[in-house]
Design a protein around this motif. Structure first.
Motif, short mmCIF file in Angstrom:
data_model
loop_
_atom_site.label_atom_id
_atom_site.label_comp_id
_atom_site.label_asym_id
_atom_site.label_seq_id
_atom_site.Cartn_x
_atom_site.Cartn_y
_atom_site.Cartn_z
N LYS A 196 22.94 29.51 27.54
CA LYS A 196 22.62 30.18 28.79
C LYS A 196 22.49 31.41 28.75
N THR A 197 23.57 32.10 28.42
CA THR A 197 23.76 33.65 28.70
C THR A 197 22.82 34.26 28.09
N LEU A 236 21.35 27.06 35.25
CA LEU A 236 21.18 26.94 33.84
C LEU A 236 22.59 26.46 33.59
N ASP A 246 25.77 35.28 36.80
CA ASP A 246 26.32 34.72 35.53
C ASP A 246 28.00 34.25 35.79
N GLU A 247 28.20 33.06 36.31
CA GLU A 247 29.51 32.58 36.54
C GLU A 247 30.01 33.55 37.57
N ILE A 262 23.99 30.89 36.24
CA ILE A 262 24.95 30.12 35.11
C ILE A 262 26.00 29.99 36.02
#
Length: 581
Positions: A375-376, A367, A497-498, A527
């Motif tokens: 995205k999150t 994403l 997530d990152e 992400i």
């Protein structure tokens, strides 16, 4: 919530130990009766002695009642204290559990300092309310209620003086509480602001020091405290005035009782013993009224903290599990579908809209998009941290709204952008991924996350305590602990997530190898703004303003005319150095 409602709701929390609470209340009533009997016996002893008669019968009865009162009082003191402590800890546990179930938005809006204060001060106020009610207030109320008719039966004129005193106390307290209600609420708000500021500044002390904000933050705190005092002084003045008025009323009452009693004795309408009894009644009534007044005053002052506690308990849970929810079918394959999913943040136009995509088992979906594009939020819906307004999310053919939260979240491993570590040992932090895991399993997860070597160099190794939020570790070390935690969980669905955002290029290359091994056979959502991470995805979803505007492989999107191609050409993705260093 009214003061009476707060009081009755607090007492209702003792229902889980109803038998003990009732026994303590009964003992308190008995103590009140004993205290009421003592002035009467005192008067009888004086009259007997003044007539030259024997008073040993009254003295013996007085001694027996006194002994009973001592035993009952000691029992109430001990068991009431224990009961109040037990219920305080139970109330604290309930509030703590409730706070953990509330959505992140609740904590972000109120601040962790205010939430902690609601729990600690609320339960402290409950403790003192329970203890005061069981130790003193029942006894005091029984004494006041029975004293007046007893006094009337002896002499209505003398009883009227005592009734006037009780009325004066009620009127004065009512006036002062009305005068201070809004002021006390303001005091509580400023107290909450103090806690919130402390909770905001202390975790960011390095920022304060780096930006030389010591004086500014200290001055800001002094300003809040000055505002607190400005709100508190008028309240304190009213309570001071009340104390003076009560002492004055008590003194006037005692003088009136003695003067009236002396007059009636002179007329032969009262005996000396009855006057002594009424003087004792006056002293008892003043003491009981002071107890009740102080208790009511305390409840009034603690009302905002009690209200804060009950507001926390009553706060609607972010996501509510259906009563008939059942666990996800095992084993979970990881087939994930978003079907026309929309979610809007309350009171805003932000959110995600009409999202539909399919992640096949074992595939990786990336994403990407500008900050704030959704995205999150999209992946938070998969974990049911929020609930879609429309549409549904399906795992292996099951709507996640119909399954238990525990089984859903057990099937998902997450590595957040912020590592989210506890002030515990490294082993305990990694072990969060799978409670009960052996040290060997924890070490294996750490090796896969390229974390074992730096852990071994820490004092105590895996027993090293990493400090609040992991502040004793570097950013990259914190992130590798978080990755090890996700590896240990070994869930069929993985969210990154990152996950590599805090790593240097050399470390990222090692972590990427670990993540590649972890991703095999697992449905993975990523992400990221790292080219190396996104390039391997089976499908890339490009987000803008909460919508998917492009989708496809890296090569196809990079060659196209859309947002993704612009992000690549403008350096929106960075290419790390792939050397092992």
């Amino acid at each position: 919530m009214s003061l009476l409602r707060l009081y009755t709701r607090a007492l209702a929390m003792l229902a889980t130990e109803r038998n003990l609470a009732v026994a303590l209340a009964a003992a308190s009533v008995a103590i009140g009766l004993v205290q009421l009997a003592e002035p009467i016996l005192f008067g009888r002893v004086v009259d007997s002695l003044s007539r030259g008669e024997g008073a040993f019968t009254y003295i013996a009865l007085w001694a027996l009642l006194g002994l009973f009162g001592i035993i009952a009082g000691a029992s109430v003191a001990v068991y009431a204290d224990r009961l109040a402590h037990r219920r305080r800890l139970a109330a604290m546990a309930e509030a703590f559990e409730r706070a953990m179930t509330l959505p992140a938005g609740y904590h972000a809006e109120r601040g962790s300092g205010a939430v902690v204060r609601n729990i600690l001060q609320g339960t402290e106020s409950l403790f003192w309310l329970w203890l005061g009610a069981m130790r003193e207030q029942i006894t005091a109320i029984v004494g006041i209620v029975l004293l007046v008719p007893t006094a009337i039966s002896m002499d209505a004129r003398m009883a009227a003086i005592l009734a006037l005193l009780a009325t004066a106390y009620v009127v004065m307290n009512t006036i002062v509480m009305r005068k201070t209600r809004s002021g006390q609420a303001s005091v509580e708000r400023y107290n909450s602001a103090v806690f919130s500021r402390v909770g905001d500044v202390i975790p960011n002390v390095t920022v304060v020091q780096s930006f030389t904000r010591l004086k500014k933050e200290a001055d800001a705190m002094r300003t809040v405290m000055s505002e607190l005092l400005a709100a508190q002084y008028p309240v304190l003045t009213w309570w001071g005035v009340l104390t003076v008025l009560q002492r004055s009323a008590a003194t006037i009452t005692m003088v009136a009782v003695l003067a009236t009693g002396a007059t009636l004795v002179g007329r032969g309408e009262l005996t000396v013993g009855e006057v002594v009894a009424f003087v004792s009644f006056a002293g008892l009534l003043i003491g009981k009224l002071d107890q009740v007044t102080n208790f009511v005053t305390s409840v009034h002052r603690r009302a905002p903290s009690l209200q804060g506690y009950f507001d926390l308990i009553d706060e609607a849970q972010g996501v509510i599990e259906k009563p008939d929810a059942r666990p996800l079918d095992q084993p979970v394959e990881g087939d994930v579908r978003y079907e026309a999913v929309s979610f809007r943040f309350p009171g805003t136009e932000q959110g995600i809209f009409d999202l539909s995509f399919h992640a096949h088992p074992g595939k990786t979906i990336a994403l990407v998009g500008p900050t704030g594009s959704g995205k999150t939020t999209t992946l938070s819906l998969l974990q049911r941290l929020r609930t879609p307004d429309h549409g549904r999310i399906v795992i292996d053919g099951q709507d996640i709204a119909d399954v238990t939260l525990t089984s859903l979240r057990d099937s998902i491993s997450v590595v957040f952008q912020e590592a989210g570590l506890f002030n515990r040992s490294i082993a305990e932090n990694i072990g969060v991924g799978r409670p009960g895991a052996s040290l060997a399993e924890i070490e294996e997860a750490a090796r896969l996350a390229e974390a074992h070597d730096f852990i071994a160099r820490k004092p105590g190794g895996y027993d090293f305590v990493i400090g609040e939020r992991g502040n004793a570790l570097s950013g990259g070390e914190r992130q590798r602990i978080a990755i090890a935690r996700a590896i240990l969980k070994n869930a069929p669905i993985l969210i990154l997530d990152e996950a590599t955002s805090a790593l240097d290029a050399s470390t990222e290359a090692r972590i990427k190898r670990a993540l590649d091994r972890l991703r095999k056979g697992r449905t993975t959502f990523i992400i990221a703004h790292r080219l190396s991470t996104v390039a391997d995805a089976d499908e890339i979803l490009v987000f803008e303003n909460g919508r998917i505007i492009e989708r496809g492989s890296f090569s196809a999107l990079a060659k196209g005319p859309g947002l993704f191609a612009r992000m690549v050409s403008e350096g929106g993705f960075t290419v790390p150095n792939t050397s092992d260093g």
